[in-house]
Design a protein around this motif. Structure first.
Motif, PDB file in Angstrom:
ATOM      1  N   PRO A 144     -19.204  16.350  46.958  1.00 25.43           N
ATOM      2  CA  PRO A 144     -17.856  17.250  47.468  1.00 25.43           C
ATOM      3  C   PRO A 144     -16.401  16.731  47.342  1.00 25.43           C
ATOM      4  CG  PRO A 144     -19.631  17.118  49.122  1.00 25.43           C
ATOM      5  CD  PRO A 144     -20.101  15.965  47.930  1.00 25.43           C
ATOM      6  N   LEU A 145     -16.586  15.240  47.362  1.00 27.75           N
ATOM      7  CA  LEU A 145     -15.072  14.579  47.078  1.00 27.75           C
ATOM      8  C   LEU A 145     -14.786  14.637  45.750  1.00 27.75           C
ATOM      9  CD1 LEU A 145     -12.529  13.258  48.240  1.00 27.75           C
ATOM     10  CD2 LEU A 145     -13.930  11.063  47.820  1.00 27.75           C
ATOM     11  N   ALA A 146     -15.995  14.234  44.781  1.00 29.89           N
ATOM     12  CA  ALA A 146     -15.630  14.220  43.432  1.00 29.89           C
ATOM     13  C   ALA A 146     -15.249  15.607  42.611  1.00 29.89           C
ATOM     14  CB  ALA A 146     -16.869  13.624  42.497  1.00 29.89           C
ATOM     15  N   VAL A 147     -16.017  16.785  43.314  1.00 30.07           N
ATOM     16  CA  VAL A 147     -15.621  18.106  42.794  1.00 30.07           C
ATOM     17  C   VAL A 147     -14.306  18.506  43.179  1.00 30.07           C
ATOM     18  CG1 VAL A 147     -16.273  20.346  43.074  1.00 30.07           C
ATOM     19  CG2 VAL A 147     -17.972  18.703  42.500  1.00 30.07           C
ATOM     20  N   SER A 148     -13.797  18.115  44.377  1.00 31.51           N
ATOM     21  CA  SER A 148     -12.678  18.559  44.886  1.00 31.51           C
ATOM     22  C   SER A 148     -11.656  17.941  44.196  1.00 31.51           C
ATOM     23  CB  SER A 148     -12.330  17.988  46.460  1.00 31.51           C
ATOM     24  OG  SER A 148     -13.702  18.749  47.005  1.00 31.51           O
ATOM     25  N   ILE A 149     -11.556  16.653  43.899  1.00 26.41           N
ATOM     26  CA  ILE A 149     -10.533  15.719  43.144  1.00 26.41           C
ATOM     27  C   ILE A 149     -10.379  16.313  41.712  1.00 26.41           C
ATOM     28  CG2 ILE A 149     -10.024  13.601  42.085  1.00 26.41           C
ATOM     29  CD1 ILE A 149     -11.296  12.108  44.763  1.00 26.41           C
ATOM     30  N   GLY A 327       2.529  19.832  42.898  1.00 23.95           N
ATOM     31  CA  GLY A 327       1.418  18.947  42.158  1.00 23.95           C
ATOM     32  C   GLY A 327       0.727  17.891  43.393  1.00 23.95           C
ATOM     33  N   ALA A 328       1.779  17.452  44.250  1.00 26.93           N
ATOM     34  CA  ALA A 328       1.168  16.190  45.292  1.00 26.93           C
ATOM     35  C   ALA A 328       0.226  16.928  46.241  1.00 26.93           C
ATOM     36  CB  ALA A 328       2.478  15.530  45.711  1.00 26.93           C
ATOM     37  N   GLY A 334      -7.143  18.965  47.780  1.00 28.31           N
ATOM     38  CA  GLY A 334      -8.400  18.572  47.257  1.00 28.31           C
ATOM     39  C   GLY A 334      -9.086  17.493  47.827  1.00 28.31           C
ATOM     40  N   ILE A 335      -8.200  16.512  48.017  1.00 28.47           N
ATOM     41  CA  ILE A 335      -8.845  15.246  48.916  1.00 28.47           C
ATOM     42  C   ILE A 335      -9.298  15.788  50.260  1.00 28.47           C
ATOM     43  CG2 ILE A 335      -8.567  13.021  49.632  1.00 28.47           C
ATOM     44  CD1 ILE A 335      -6.488  12.551  47.295  1.00 28.47           C
ATOM     45  N   ALA A 391     -10.495  23.424  45.364  1.00 27.80           N
ATOM     46  CA  ALA A 391     -11.504  22.564  45.815  1.00 27.80           C
ATOM     47  C   ALA A 391     -12.609  23.262  46.348  1.00 27.80           C
ATOM     48  CB  ALA A 391     -11.023  21.235  46.627  1.00 27.80           C
ATOM     49  N   ALA A 392     -12.139  24.267  47.336  1.00 26.54           N
ATOM     50  CA  ALA A 392     -13.369  24.957  48.245  1.00 26.54           C
ATOM     51  C   ALA A 392     -14.161  25.843  47.410  1.00 26.54           C
ATOM     52  CB  ALA A 392     -12.581  25.704  49.136  1.00 26.54           C
TER      53      ALA A 392
END
Length: 504
Positions: A144-149, A327-328, A334-335, A391-392
């Motif tokens: 989940p974190l990898a895909v979201s980032i 952007g930030a 995503g994180i 990310a979702a």
């Protein structure tokens, strides 16, 4: 057609959590998607010089050709990735994109320039290939974190892109943009090969080339009509020919997919609510962000001296400050999705919240845009919604589709994103051109068309409207659903849910 691995085996990597190798792999994938993110902006900044060099009035083809081939190739790339391997197809796409960029860098004619830019559009399928590959080779707890980032990180580099682009064009000429793409794509291909293993998940199937041709040509026809309808005229014969031809070919594809035993895309998948509403929500989220990203620079760069009630007269580099909060906060969103999904929070809930923020950011930007500070704040709100939505979506696709159909199911999402993202700016500009043209002498603006403040209000409300559609679609995703099987029963076109419950 049968799957070669069990349906419920995400993450085949040997590690149980994060490691230097895994971080290196994610870094490589993120860079690929960051390059995809900035490619539109960098080419857009170089368009005036390119058009002047080739003495052409068809500069828009540089953007359209890239998007066109990417959308057309997505379904076939997704199916091939499920059959032959996702990393293999990712590398193939990077190689073709690099060759296309090289062709554009060396192009002696505008036709070759367009051809090269079209080939570079193979970078577009890298989005869904990347998160499908992560699902297969990363440990389950990190997915989940990898895909979201990887997906929501797209946009962070847009802060620096205007400065980089301005430096390259001013010091080395517009061809340096394509040399930059060529060299970077080669490096990224090497990084992915060195850092990321191939997926062991395979689908035993034949490739439906008839379906690929019909679907690809149909998408192409619709995209060309939508892209050039405002220029040619919506009632022009060429526009109607492309649009009608595209619709007819898509209809032929739908008919053929019901007859062929192993179709390019399983239409029964779209009858399942988790997939259908996720695909629709994905298109709406990207449609909202496409409008916002297209309209915001025009508004901010308009000189305030024209007395239109908006604009700050910034140049391309000066506009970078407006990209910082967007952007930030996209990256932050995503994180957040990655961390919360790993802790059991449903991606559906996060998509709902992201869509609501897109609506809020769009409405606030429409109503209060005469202050830099407020515009930066509203951009931050919109950016957070973008990050949550971006990310979702892949996390929902991963939940709904079995490993063997990850890439082909994700390619449906990619097509939806490309089509809607190309249509919504056209809608916004159609509204602006029809009702909100500013009565200003073109000689005062160098021939550029100007709009009243009401035009930008309407345009940002279009972005908010797309966010509203995303919200409605997100609410339609079931809270709990069962993942459909890859292929079950005597008919390969019958989708039967397997006993794998997933929280949306």
């Amino acid at each position: 057609m049968t799957p070669t691995t069990p349906v419920d085996t995400p993450g085949t990597a040997e590690e149980s959590g994060w490691s230097p190798r895994l971080a290196f792999s994610l870094f490589s994938i993120v860079l690929v998607l960051e390059l995809l993110s900035v490619s539109y902006m960098m080419i857009a900044m170089a368009l005036p010089d390119i058009a002047m060099h080739y003495q052409t009035t068809q500069a828009a083809w540089l953007i359209t050709a890239f998007l066109l081939l990417g959308a057309v190739a997505a379904p076939l790339v997704g199916k091939l990735a499920d059959i032959y391997g996702k990393r293999k197809l990712l590398i193939v796409c990077l190689i073709i994109s690099a060759l296309g960029s090289l062709m554009s860098a060396l192009a002696g004619s505008y036709a070759l320039m367009i051809a090269g830019r079209a080939l570079a559009g193979m970078l577009v399928p890298c989005l869904f290939l990347s998160y499908s590959l992560i699902r297969d080779v990363f440990p389950s707890k990190t997915v989940p974190l990898a895909v979201s980032i990887a997906t929501a990180g797209m946009g962070l580099i847009t802060i620096a892109a205007p400065f980089l682009t301005g430096w390259l064009i001013d010091d080395f000429g517009w061809r340096s943009i394509f040399w930059f793409f060529t060299g970077t794509l080669v490096v990224l291909g090497v990084l992915v090969l060195a850092s990321t293993p191939e997926s062991a998940v395979r689908l035993r199937s034949r490739v439906d080339f008839v379906g690929a041709i019909l679907l690809g040509a149909g998408i192409a026809g619709v995209l060309v009509a939508v892209s050039f309808g405002p220029t040619w005229g919506w009632g022009a014969g060429s526009t109607l020919l492309y649009l009608f031809g595209g619709v007819v070919l898509l209809g032929a594809w739908l008919a053929s997919s019901r007859i062929i035993s192993e179709p390019l895309m399983r239409l029964d998948i779209l009858r399942l609510r988790p997939v259908l509403f996720t695909v629709a929500a994905a298109g709406a989220v990207y449609g909202a962000t496409s409008v916002y990203a297209t309209i915001l620079p025009s508004m901010a760069m308009t000189p305030s001296s024209l007395g239109l009630g908006y604009g700050f007269g910034v140049d391309a580099e000066g506009f970078a400050i407006f990209q910082v909060p967007i952007g930030a906060l996209t990256m932050v969103g995503g994180i957040i999705v990655g961390l919360l999904c790993a802790r059991g929070i449903a991606a559906r809930t996060l998509l709902i919240n992201g869509s609501a923020l897109l609506i809020l950011g769009g409405v606030l930007t429409a109503l209060e845009n005469d202050s830099k500070g407020l515009l930066l704040l509203w951009g931050a709100v919109f950016g957070l919604g973008t990050g949550l939505g971006y990310a979702a979506i892949p996390n929902l696709v991963i939940k709904a589709a079995p490993p063997e159909l990850q890439a082909s199911t994700a390619s449906m999402t990619g097509v939806s994103q490309s089509l809607v993202a190309s249509i919504t700016p056209v809608i916004a500009y159609a509204v602006m051109n029809n009702s909100f043209m500013a009565p200003i002498d073109p000689q005062l603006t160098g021939g550029a068309v100007m709009y009243t403040e009401g035009g930008f209000v309407a345009a940002f409300l279009v972005a908010a409207g797309a966010g509203l559609v995303a919200l409605i679609m997100a609410l339609g995703i079931p809270r709990v659903f069962t993942r459909f099987a890859a292929y079950t029963g005597p008919s390969a076109t019958e989708a039967e849910p397997v006993a794998v419950a997933a929280a949306g």
